[in-house]
Design a protein around this motif. Structure first.
Motif, PDB file in Angstrom:
ATOM      1  N   THR A   1      18.911 -17.587  -7.246  1.00  6.58           N
ATOM      2  CA  THR A   1      20.352 -17.676  -7.485  1.00  6.58           C
ATOM      3  C   THR A   1      20.727 -17.032  -8.810  1.00  6.58           C
ATOM      4  N   ALA A   2      19.894 -17.228  -9.828  1.00  2.00           N
ATOM      5  CA  ALA A   2      20.162 -16.632 -11.135  1.00  2.00           C
ATOM      6  C   ALA A   2      20.054 -15.117 -11.084  1.00  2.00           C
ATOM      7  N   HIS A   3      19.047 -14.609 -10.391  1.00  4.86           N
ATOM      8  CA  HIS A   3      18.893 -13.159 -10.273  1.00  4.86           C
ATOM      9  C   HIS A   3      20.084 -12.535  -9.551  1.00  4.86           C
ATOM     10  N   ALA A   4      20.603 -13.236  -8.569  1.00  4.66           N
ATOM     11  CA  ALA A   4      21.758 -12.711  -7.826  1.00  4.66           C
ATOM     12  C   ALA A   4      22.983 -12.570  -8.715  1.00  4.66           C
ATOM     13  N   ALA A   5      23.008 -13.313  -9.811  1.00  4.11           N
ATOM     14  CA  ALA A   5      24.164 -13.268 -10.706  1.00  4.11           C
ATOM     15  C   ALA A   5      24.366 -11.890 -11.329  1.00  4.11           C
ATOM     16  N   VAL A   6      23.288 -11.097 -11.433  1.00  6.34           N
ATOM     17  CA  VAL A   6      23.419  -9.747 -11.980  1.00  6.34           C
ATOM     18  C   VAL A   6      24.321  -8.898 -11.098  1.00  6.34           C
ATOM     19  N   LEU A   7      24.199  -9.055  -9.792  1.00 15.33           N
ATOM     20  CA  LEU A   7      25.101  -8.375  -8.874  1.00 15.33           C
ATOM     21  C   LEU A   7      26.535  -8.852  -9.086  1.00 15.33           C
ATOM     22  N   GLY A   8      26.695 -10.136  -9.378  1.00 13.84           N
ATOM     23  CA  GLY A   8      28.024 -10.673  -9.664  1.00 13.84           C
ATOM     24  C   GLY A   8      28.634 -10.073 -10.917  1.00 13.84           C
ATOM     25  N   ILE A   9      27.797  -9.797 -11.915  1.00 12.90           N
ATOM     26  CA  ILE A   9      28.278  -9.152 -13.139  1.00 12.90           C
ATOM     27  C   ILE A   9      28.846  -7.774 -12.811  1.00 12.90           C
ATOM     28  N   ALA A  10      28.138  -7.030 -11.957  1.00  9.48           N
ATOM     29  CA  ALA A  10      28.614  -5.705 -11.550  1.00  9.48           C
ATOM     30  C   ALA A  10      29.961  -5.810 -10.831  1.00  9.48           C
ATOM     31  N   LEU A  11      30.117  -6.828  -9.983  1.00  7.32           N
ATOM     32  CA  LEU A  11      31.386  -7.019  -9.278  1.00  7.32           C
ATOM     33  C   LEU A  11      32.515  -7.340 -10.252  1.00  7.32           C
ATOM     34  N   SER A  12      32.248  -8.199 -11.225  1.00  5.29           N
ATOM     35  CA  SER A  12      33.277  -8.551 -12.209  1.00  5.29           C
ATOM     36  C   SER A  12      33.714  -7.325 -13.006  1.00  5.29           C
ATOM     37  N   LEU A  13      32.760  -6.492 -13.399  1.00  5.77           N
ATOM     38  CA  LEU A  13      33.086  -5.284 -14.148  1.00  5.77           C
ATOM     39  C   LEU A  13      33.846  -4.281 -13.286  1.00  5.77           C
ATOM     40  N   THR A  14      33.462  -4.173 -12.012  1.00  9.60           N
ATOM     41  CA  THR A  14      34.111  -3.219 -11.113  1.00  9.60           C
ATOM     42  C   THR A  14      35.574  -3.563 -10.891  1.00  9.60           C
TER      43      THR A  14
ATOM     44  N   MET B   1      34.378 -12.590 -16.310  1.00  2.02           N
ATOM     45  CA  MET B   1      32.944 -12.358 -16.203  1.00  2.02           C
ATOM     46  C   MET B   1      32.212 -13.473 -15.463  1.00  2.02           C
ATOM     47  N   PHE B   2      32.757 -14.696 -15.487  1.00  2.00           N
ATOM     48  CA  PHE B   2      32.068 -15.778 -14.787  1.00  2.00           C
ATOM     49  C   PHE B   2      32.371 -15.783 -13.294  1.00  2.00           C
ATOM     50  N   ALA B   3      33.458 -15.099 -12.876  1.00  2.00           N
ATOM     51  CA  ALA B   3      33.900 -15.162 -11.480  1.00  2.00           C
ATOM     52  C   ALA B   3      32.917 -14.481 -10.540  1.00  2.00           C
ATOM     53  N   GLY B   4      32.465 -13.264 -10.903  1.00  2.00           N
ATOM     54  CA  GLY B   4      31.525 -12.548 -10.045  1.00  2.00           C
ATOM     55  C   GLY B   4      30.209 -13.279  -9.862  1.00  2.00           C
ATOM     56  N   PRO B   5      29.545 -13.697 -10.959  1.00  2.00           N
ATOM     57  CA  PRO B   5      28.305 -14.455 -10.797  1.00  2.00           C
ATOM     58  C   PRO B   5      28.478 -15.737  -9.996  1.00  2.00           C
ATOM     59  N   LEU B   6      29.609 -16.423 -10.178  1.00  2.00           N
ATOM     60  CA  LEU B   6      29.858 -17.655  -9.420  1.00  2.00           C
ATOM     61  C   LEU B   6      29.944 -17.355  -7.931  1.00  2.00           C
ATOM     62  N   LEU B   7      30.706 -16.312  -7.579  1.00  2.00           N
ATOM     63  CA  LEU B   7      30.874 -15.958  -6.168  1.00  2.00           C
ATOM     64  C   LEU B   7      29.550 -15.543  -5.540  1.00  2.00           C
ATOM     65  N   VAL B   8      28.816 -14.643  -6.206  1.00  2.00           N
ATOM     66  CA  VAL B   8      27.562 -14.143  -5.641  1.00  2.00           C
ATOM     67  C   VAL B   8      26.503 -15.248  -5.587  1.00  2.00           C
ATOM     68  N   SER B   9      26.465 -16.098  -6.597  1.00  2.00           N
ATOM     69  CA  SER B   9      25.500 -17.208  -6.596  1.00  2.00           C
ATOM     70  C   SER B   9      25.775 -18.161  -5.435  1.00  2.00           C
ATOM     71  N   LEU B  10      27.052 -18.434  -5.183  1.00  2.00           N
ATOM     72  CA  LEU B  10      27.409 -19.289  -4.048  1.00  2.00           C
ATOM     73  C   LEU B  10      27.010 -18.646  -2.728  1.00  2.00           C
ATOM     74  N   LEU B  11      27.295 -17.345  -2.593  1.00  2.00           N
ATOM     75  CA  LEU B  11      26.937 -16.645  -1.362  1.00  2.00           C
ATOM     76  C   LEU B  11      25.424 -16.626  -1.155  1.00  2.00           C
ATOM     77  N   MET B  12      24.701 -16.351  -2.230  1.00  2.00           N
ATOM     78  CA  MET B  12      23.234 -16.311  -2.150  1.00  2.00           C
ATOM     79  C   MET B  12      22.672 -17.669  -1.746  1.00  2.00           C
ATOM     80  N   ALA B  13      23.112 -18.715  -2.428  1.00  2.00           N
ATOM     81  CA  ALA B  13      22.593 -20.050  -2.148  1.00  2.00           C
ATOM     82  C   ALA B  13      22.934 -20.488  -0.723  1.00  2.00           C
ATOM     83  N   THR B  14      24.161 -20.193  -0.290  1.00  2.00           N
ATOM     84  CA  THR B  14      24.576 -20.566   1.063  1.00  2.00           C
ATOM     85  C   THR B  14      23.790 -19.789   2.111  1.00  2.00           C
ATOM     86  N   LEU B  15      23.584 -18.509   1.861  1.00  2.00           N
ATOM     87  CA  LEU B  15      22.851 -17.669   2.808  1.00  2.00           C
ATOM     88  C   LEU B  15      21.399 -18.115   2.943  1.00  2.00           C
TER      89      LEU B  15
END
Length: 279
Positions: free
Chosen positions: A43-56, A61-75
């Motif tokens: 889940t923590a590693h997936a947060a890096v992808l969330g950082i890229a989404l927030s920047l894009t 900055m916390f929104a992207g990691p939160l979203l991707v971490s939730l998606l990763m954990a749920t998946l």
């Protein structure tokens, strides 16, 4: 009053470290009990992808990691046991999401980013807004754990007993997933994506041999995590070392110390028992 208090970057860093510790340590106890160490890491590693989404999308900055971490954990929770073993699935998704996130960041044009700060944390640059996010996330995680403590504990120790008591293990697992995603999102700034799992695991593992009840373990782990954050911050300031890794090193040192103390206590107890039984 509060503006003057938070003018000092060391004070802001200390509050940030304690805020993350308050959220991560009690949650880490469930990670240890459920043997979910790799789950937290993925889940923590997936947060890096969330950082890229927030920047894009120029999002907080916390929104992207939160979203991707939730998606990763749920998946992972949904797919586990259907196609692959849990450890295989976690390994593939953890490293894939980290690699995709790093590649995605490299494609961002016109954006200056200190990637090391997101991988290993940059607690000294925490601002007042960051503190609000960290402490808001910590309050949410603590509220979830307090309100759902019985259900989470029963589902962890004995899913069948949890069912009989009216709790749904799947629902409790989802609540734990949400709490884990929140911790990952708010801890990015403090210890970075690669060290979040350490903040979850090490204080809980340190407290485990020293405590007899789950509640005592959660409280002890929280105290250890807060102490590690403050001592690690001070050590980093004195010796000019990276703050996030220094906090984790401090926590690891306490883990080794607790293990030594536990062995000494057991040895003394066994000696006293043998002496009491001898004629």
């Amino acid at each position: 009053m509060f503006n003057g208090l938070f003018d000092d970057f060391i004070v802001r860093a200390a509050f940030a470290g304690v805020g993350v510790a308050l959220a991560a340590a009690p949650l880490g106890c469930f990670v240890v009990w459920r043997r979910m160490a790799y789950f937290g890491d993925a889940t923590a590693h997936a947060a890096v992808l969330g950082i890229a989404l927030s920047l894009t999308f120029s999002a907080p900055m916390f929104a992207g990691p939160l979203l991707v971490s939730l998606l990763m954990a749920t998946l992972v929770t949904t797919l586990s046991g259907r196609c692959f073993a849990m450890d295989t699935l976690l390994g593939v998704m953890a490293h894939s999401s980290l690699a995709i996130g790093l590649v995605a960041v490299s494609f961002l044009s016109g954006v200056r980013i200190d990637l090391m700060a997101y991988l290993f944390g940059d607690i000294l640059s925490v601002g007042v807004n960051d503190l609000m996010i960290i402490w808001g996330g910590a309050a949410l995680v603590i509220a979830l754990l307090v309100l759902r403590w019985s259900g989470l504990l029963l589902s962890t120790m004995n899913p069948d007993l949890a069912h009989a008591s009216g709790f749904s293990p799947k629902r409790e697992q989802f609540i734990l997933t949400i709490a884990l995603a929140v911790v990952v999102a708010v801890a990015i700034k403090v210890v970075g994506a690669l060290l979040i799992a350490a903040m979850l695991l090490i204080p809980a593992a340190t407290a485990r041999p020293l405590c007899r009840t789950p509640e005592m373990m959660a409280v002890t782990a929280t105290v250890i995590a807060c102490f590690s954050s403050l001592i690690g911050l001070e050590t980093s300031y004195q010796f000019d070392t990276p703050t996030g890794p220094t906090i984790v090193c401090t926590s690891a040192a306490l883990f080794l110390l607790s293990g030594a103390v536990w062995r000494i206590i057991n040895a003394v107890g066994k000696t006293l028992s043998d002496e009491a039984q001898s004629p």
